[in-house]
Scaffold this active site. Sequence first.
Site, PDB file in Angstrom:
ATOM      1  N   HIS A 148       0.811  -1.225   0.000  1.00 38.46           N
ATOM      2  CA  HIS A 148       0.000   0.000   0.000  1.00 38.46           C
ATOM      3  C   HIS A 148       0.841   1.270   0.000  1.00 38.46           C
ATOM      4  O   HIS A 148       0.332   2.351  -0.289  1.00 38.46           O
ATOM      5  CB  HIS A 148      -0.935  -0.004   1.218  1.00 38.46           C
ATOM      6  CG  HIS A 148      -2.005  -1.047   1.121  1.00 38.46           C
ATOM      7  ND1 HIS A 148      -3.310  -0.742   0.794  1.00 38.46           N
ATOM      8  CD2 HIS A 148      -1.958  -2.385   1.250  1.00 38.46           C
ATOM      9  CE1 HIS A 148      -4.018  -1.871   0.754  1.00 38.46           C
ATOM     10  NE2 HIS A 148      -3.228  -2.878   1.034  1.00 38.46           N
ATOM     11  N   ASP A 357       3.451   9.653  -0.770  1.00 41.67           N
ATOM     12  CA  ASP A 357       2.271   8.878  -0.387  1.00 41.67           C
ATOM     13  C   ASP A 357       2.032   7.811  -1.452  1.00 41.67           C
ATOM     14  O   ASP A 357       2.079   8.126  -2.642  1.00 41.67           O
ATOM     15  CB  ASP A 357       1.046   9.805  -0.302  1.00 41.67           C
ATOM     16  CG  ASP A 357       0.077   9.409   0.810  1.00 41.67           C
ATOM     17  OD1 ASP A 357      -0.048   8.200   1.078  1.00 41.67           O
ATOM     18  OD2 ASP A 357      -0.549  10.316   1.392  1.00 41.67           O
TER      19      ASP A 357
HETATM   20  C1  GDG Z   1      -2.012   4.020   3.376  1.00 40.17           C
HETATM   21  C2  GDG Z   1      -1.001   4.647   2.424  1.00 40.17           C
HETATM   22  C3  GDG Z   1      -2.720   4.536   0.608  1.00 40.17           C
HETATM   23  C4  GDG Z   1      -8.438   9.880   8.148  1.00 40.17           C
HETATM   24  N1  GDG Z   1      -8.777  10.506   9.286  1.00 40.17           N
HETATM   25  C5  GDG Z   1      -9.908   9.915   9.719  1.00 40.17           C
HETATM   26  C6  GDG Z   1     -10.263   8.902   8.815  1.00 40.17           C
HETATM   27  N2  GDG Z   1      -9.345   8.898   7.853  1.00 40.17           N
HETATM   28  C7  GDG Z   1      -9.381   8.017   6.679  1.00 40.17           C
HETATM   29  C8  GDG Z   1      -9.418   8.795   5.399  1.00 40.17           C
HETATM   30  C9  GDG Z   1      -8.881   7.747   4.425  1.00 40.17           C
HETATM   31  C10 GDG Z   1      -7.885   6.968   5.276  1.00 40.17           C
HETATM   32  O1  GDG Z   1      -8.205   7.238   6.636  1.00 40.17           O
HETATM   33  C11 GDG Z   1      -6.457   7.456   5.053  1.00 40.17           C
HETATM   34  O2  GDG Z   1      -5.997   6.936   3.830  1.00 40.17           O
HETATM   35  P1  GDG Z   1      -4.802   7.634   3.036  1.00 40.17           P
HETATM   36  O3  GDG Z   1      -4.683   6.933   1.729  1.00 40.17           O
HETATM   37  O4  GDG Z   1      -5.096   9.074   2.901  1.00 40.17           O
HETATM   38  O5  GDG Z   1      -3.479   7.470   3.929  1.00 40.17           O
HETATM   39  P2  GDG Z   1      -2.800   6.291   4.847  1.00 40.17           P
HETATM   40  O6  GDG Z   1      -3.554   6.116   6.105  1.00 40.17           O
HETATM   41  O7  GDG Z   1      -1.380   6.702   4.999  1.00 40.17           O
HETATM   42  O8  GDG Z   1      -2.933   4.951   3.955  1.00 40.17           O
HETATM   43  C12 GDG Z   1      -1.715   5.439   1.345  1.00 40.17           C
HETATM   44  C13 GDG Z   1      -3.601   3.770   1.592  1.00 40.17           C
HETATM   45  O9  GDG Z   1      -2.825   3.106   2.585  1.00 40.17           O
HETATM   46  C14 GDG Z   1      -4.449   2.728   0.863  1.00 40.17           C
HETATM   47  O10 GDG Z   1      -3.662   1.866   0.099  1.00 40.17           O
HETATM   48  O11 GDG Z   1      -3.542   5.370  -0.192  1.00 40.17           O
HETATM   49  O12 GDG Z   1      -0.793   5.973   0.410  1.00 40.17           O
HETATM   50  O13 GDG Z   1      -0.086   5.489   3.127  1.00 40.17           O
HETATM   51  O14 GDG Z   1      -9.886   6.858   4.010  1.00 40.17           O
HETATM   52  O15 GDG Z   1     -10.729   9.197   5.132  1.00 40.17           O
HETATM   53  N3  GDG Z   1     -11.369   8.126   8.938  1.00 40.17           N
HETATM   54  C15 GDG Z   1     -12.155   8.361  10.034  1.00 40.17           C
HETATM   55  N4  GDG Z   1     -11.860   9.322  10.958  1.00 40.17           N
HETATM   56  C16 GDG Z   1     -10.761  10.109  10.838  1.00 40.17           C
HETATM   57  O16 GDG Z   1     -10.514  10.988  11.678  1.00 40.17           O
HETATM   58  N5  GDG Z   1     -13.279   7.616  10.169  1.00 40.17           N
END
Ligand code: GDG
Length: 446
Positions: A148, A357
């Site tokens: 990921h 990212d």
């Molecule tokens: C890894 C990789 C890749 C955030 N704050 C809250 C919350 N979130 C949710 C967001 C989003 C998820 O968490 C975060 O996903 P991201 O992709 O932005 O980042 P990582 O956590 O670093 O994810 C990344 C991912 O895996 C998938 O393969 O895209 O590059 O680093 O869905 O909305 N959700 C809730 N409360 C929050 O305060 N419920």
Amino acid sequence: MNQFVVVANRLPVDAGPGGLVSALQPIARSSGGAWVGWTGNPDERPEPFEHEGVHIQPVELTGEDVDHYYEGQSNSTIWPLFHDAVEPPVHRRAWRVAYEAVNRRFAEATASVAAEGATVWVHDYQLLLVPGMLRRARPDLRIGFFLHIPFPPVELFMQLPRRTEFVRGLLGADLVGFQQPLAAQNFMRLTTQLLGLHPQGERVAYEGRTVTARAFPISIDVAEIEGLAADPEVQRDAAQLRKDLGGDRRLLLLGVDRLDYTKGIDQRIEAYGELLADGTISNDEAVLVQVATPSRMRVAQYQQLRERVEREVGRINGEFGDVGRVPLHYLFQSRTRAELVALYLAADIMLVTPLRDGMNLVAKEYVAARRDEGGALVLSEFTGAASELDDAFLVNPYDVDDLKRGIVAAIATGPEELTARMRRMRERVRAHDVDRWARDFLDVLG
Ligand code: GDG
């Protein structure tokens, strides 16, 4: 025994709703599947159980495993190294030992629930050694692996102690999936450099098998986000947010990230502070809401980031704020999905500016939420999402001037062009949602 097994550090129970769980849960359910993972609590080993039609096989982690395997080798060594070493990776022998032992535990738990000839899908950087261990124990299995996070350039990967074992671990899979084509190419180059293999495009022969490495850019559950965005209550909350922030004329900028040093939060806040300082924007017309979800708070680098960010937030609000009106709202809190979507709907400009990212799902969620085709996305070039969302205002987050330029460009662009850009981004995200991602991967895995 199960024909389909998902293996991930965390179980899909109490893990907060995420794209991965909602994509894979239905597949596991319909194929009589199992899920191998950790509950999230140390020293806990519940008996295997059924959850929403999926067989759950818990793997126990002791408190020391959490320190060494999870917070150590996974989050203080591999995580920073694979994100361009934006923070210096820490290398400790005891962490490597624990990482290998925990990976073996996951492989054994998987071997015990997988039927003859089953398909196993292993996830992410905590479990790099599992495919190789599983291959040796169970040569009958079809094994897929998906990373990921980014896969680093060859020169950086070469710094990793016991690097060859990690490459061998991944080569235990039949299919190794990455977020971006360049990541797959980096991996293939390493098979030559470290093992003398001869990849042909996406394929490489290894120990009498063929291993394929390819990009499968992950996505989101578009229907879930669109459903929340269409909910009248969420829309009311979005309108209320605008009122609470000081009337309809205020321009709302938004950031939503786990509080992580890869997300570029301090650089983003610095750029915003400079725009206020040089008078490009004023506290009367603009407000930034930064949601920074607490994450990995036992790791020292995360505590230091929190201190840096909070000092800067205080400085900016102190210098440019007024009684009852501050330019920066910082929320060190977790919010519900519905609250996040309300923020997406309320935001004029979404700032997604990580230093690195793998994908970044927040960018895609913002686009999916904007059924009104409104809003603008300022997006770092160094996210996987930038390859698909080139109608965003792309910026180099290391260059504060370029960050400021991107924000100013988004502010200055007229509504017609913003709508055209958002419409094209929405088409892309809606056509490639997370179901399609999982189907594509599993079709190639065969
Ligand atoms: C890894 C990789 C890749 C955030 N704050 C809250 C919350 N979130 C949710 C967001 C989003 C998820 O968490 C975060 O996903 P991201 O992709 O932005 O980042 P990582 O956590 O670093 O994810 C990344 C991912 O895996 C998938 O393969 O895209 O590059 O680093 O869905 O909305 N959700 C809730 N409360 C929050 O305060 N419920």
